[in-house]
Design an enzyme around this catalytic site. Structure first.
Site, short mmCIF file in Angstrom:
data_model
loop_
_atom_site.label_atom_id
_atom_site.label_comp_id
_atom_site.label_asym_id
_atom_site.label_seq_id
_atom_site.Cartn_x
_atom_site.Cartn_y
_atom_site.Cartn_z
N MET A 30 0.84 -1.20 0.00
CA MET A 30 0.00 0.00 0.00
C MET A 30 0.88 1.25 0.00
SD MET A 30 -3.47 -0.86 2.02
CE MET A 30 -2.91 -0.61 3.70
N GLY A 31 2.15 1.08 -0.31
CA GLY A 31 3.03 2.24 -0.44
C GLY A 31 3.55 2.77 0.88
N TYR A 32 4.14 3.97 0.82
CA TYR A 32 4.85 4.58 1.94
C TYR A 32 5.89 3.57 2.44
CZ TYR A 32 5.35 8.52 5.02
OH TYR A 32 5.83 9.66 5.63
N GLU A 35 11.70 -0.20 5.39
CA GLU A 35 12.65 -1.32 5.28
C GLU A 35 11.95 -2.69 5.24
OE1 GLU A 35 15.98 -1.93 4.85
OE2 GLU A 35 16.21 0.18 4.34
N HIS A 37 9.11 -3.36 3.65
CA HIS A 37 8.78 -3.55 2.24
C HIS A 37 10.05 -3.83 1.43
CE1 HIS A 37 5.46 -0.58 3.41
NE2 HIS A 37 4.78 -1.63 3.03
N GLY A 150 4.74 -10.25 4.13
CA GLY A 150 5.49 -10.15 5.39
C GLY A 150 4.83 -10.94 6.51
N GLN A 151 5.66 -11.56 7.34
CA GLN A 151 5.18 -12.28 8.52
C GLN A 151 4.57 -11.30 9.53
OE1 GLN A 151 4.76 -15.38 9.10
NE2 GLN A 151 4.42 -15.40 11.32
N GLN A 156 -2.78 -12.42 7.55
CA GLN A 156 -2.94 -12.13 6.12
C GLN A 156 -2.18 -13.16 5.27
OE1 GLN A 156 -2.84 -8.05 4.28
NE2 GLN A 156 -0.76 -8.63 3.84
N SER A 188 6.09 -0.22 10.23
CA SER A 188 4.75 -0.13 9.65
C SER A 188 4.58 1.28 9.09
CB SER A 188 3.70 -0.37 10.74
OG SER A 188 2.43 0.09 10.31
#
Ligand code: AMP
Length: 285
Positions: A30-32, A35, A37, A150-151, A156, A188
């Site tokens: 979802m961007g922004y 590290e 991501h 991601g864990q 999810q 986050s």
């Protein structure tokens, strides 16, 4: 790196790559970018000829009362970070591109989606239906060989694995470890909402996980005792969890005793930020 905004444009960009037999890795975001991501992007970069990163703040996974409008966005910065990591294609569609007029289909996974973040008293299963609908679309649009998650969002990741299994979607799901700041806070995009004081209080989430790990390492496997150790850290910081639960990492059923595959998951609101974190207790600790 090329930024593409349409489904058609993305398919066109990928066509020659596929014809040349190149394989494709997808990192949905979802961007922004942070590290966390970037760790997913690096994993994808190491494993594929072509890396696609999607950037889409998906309204379908926000509740009406949530932070959709306020969600941090900075596409120029994201594009620069993605480019620096060697991403080939940045897919940044508009809302209308993903949900054109008349769009009226939902993909929902049962079972795993009505607990923890899907608890009807919290976000509800609709949150995950929003996730699985957009992820199914992304899988169909990009048709990646593998997709990276991601864990940090453990539930999810489980839901997406089930989606792919149940619907026979031909994509390999790779789940990467949670990336944390030096002080332990799980990275986050929503951490941007935290004031310095709130950030201090937010550290109680990771402290709670570490306290539970220590308790288990000391031989205490009873769920109530492990949860009490975790809860103590939240209480100290005056943080009231939305949930703090021990569940099986395979089917998210509640567990009475920690065994080798027990997920400790926590969600809490700190200031304006709804934060989540988790750890796997038992074998991994
Ligand atoms: P988001 O942009 O928050 O929807 O996240 C996009 C992807 O990055 C999801 O698969 C997340 O699980 C993953 N992710 C977010 N934060 C972290 C983190 N701190 N460590 C590892 N992966 C993360």
């Amino acid at each position: 790196m090329k930024t593409v905004r349409s489904v058609r444009g993305l398919r066109e960009a990928l066509k020659p790559q596929r014809a040349a037999g190149r394989d494709v890795g997808l990192v949905p975001t979802m961007g922004y970018l942070h590290e966390g991501h970037l760790a997913l992007i690096r994993r994808a970069r190491a494993g594929h000829d072509v890396v696609v990163v999607s950037l889409f703040v998906n309204p379908a996974q926000f509740r009406p009362s949530e932070d959709l409008e306020a969600y941090p966005r900075d596409e120029d910065r994201d594009a620069a970070l993605a480019e620096a990591e060697g991403v080939d294609l940045l897919f940044a569609p508009s809302l209308e591109e993903i949900y054109p007029e008349g769009f009226d289909t939902t993909v929902s996974v049962g079972g795993l989606t009505s607990v923890l973040c899907g608890d009807p008293r919290g976000r509800g299963p609709e949150h995950f239906a929003g996730v699985t609908t957009v992820v199914t679309k992304l899988f169909n649009i990009v048709q990646p060989d593998a997709a990276y998650f991601g864990q940090k969002d453990a539930q999810q990741a489980l839901v997406i694995r089930k989606l792919v299994r149940d619907l026979d979607i031909p994509v390999r799901i790779e789940v990467c470890p949670t990336v944390r700041d030096q002080d332990g806070l799980a990275l986050s995009s929503r951490n941007a909402y935290l004031s310095p004081l709130e950030r201090e209080r937010a550290l109680s989430l990771s402290r709670a996980l570490r306290a539970a790990e220590s308790t288990v390492a000391a031989g205490e496997l009873d769920a109530a005792s492990v949860l009490a150790a975790a809860r103590h850290e939240l209480d100290q910081a005056g943080v009231e969890p939305e949930y703090l639960e021990l569940r099986s990492v395979t089917d998210l059923s509640l567990v009475e005793r920690v065994n080798g595959s027990t997920l400790l998951a926590v969600a809490a609101r700190v200031g304006g930020a709804r934060l989540i974190d988790n750890t796997i207790l038992g074998d991994a600790t």
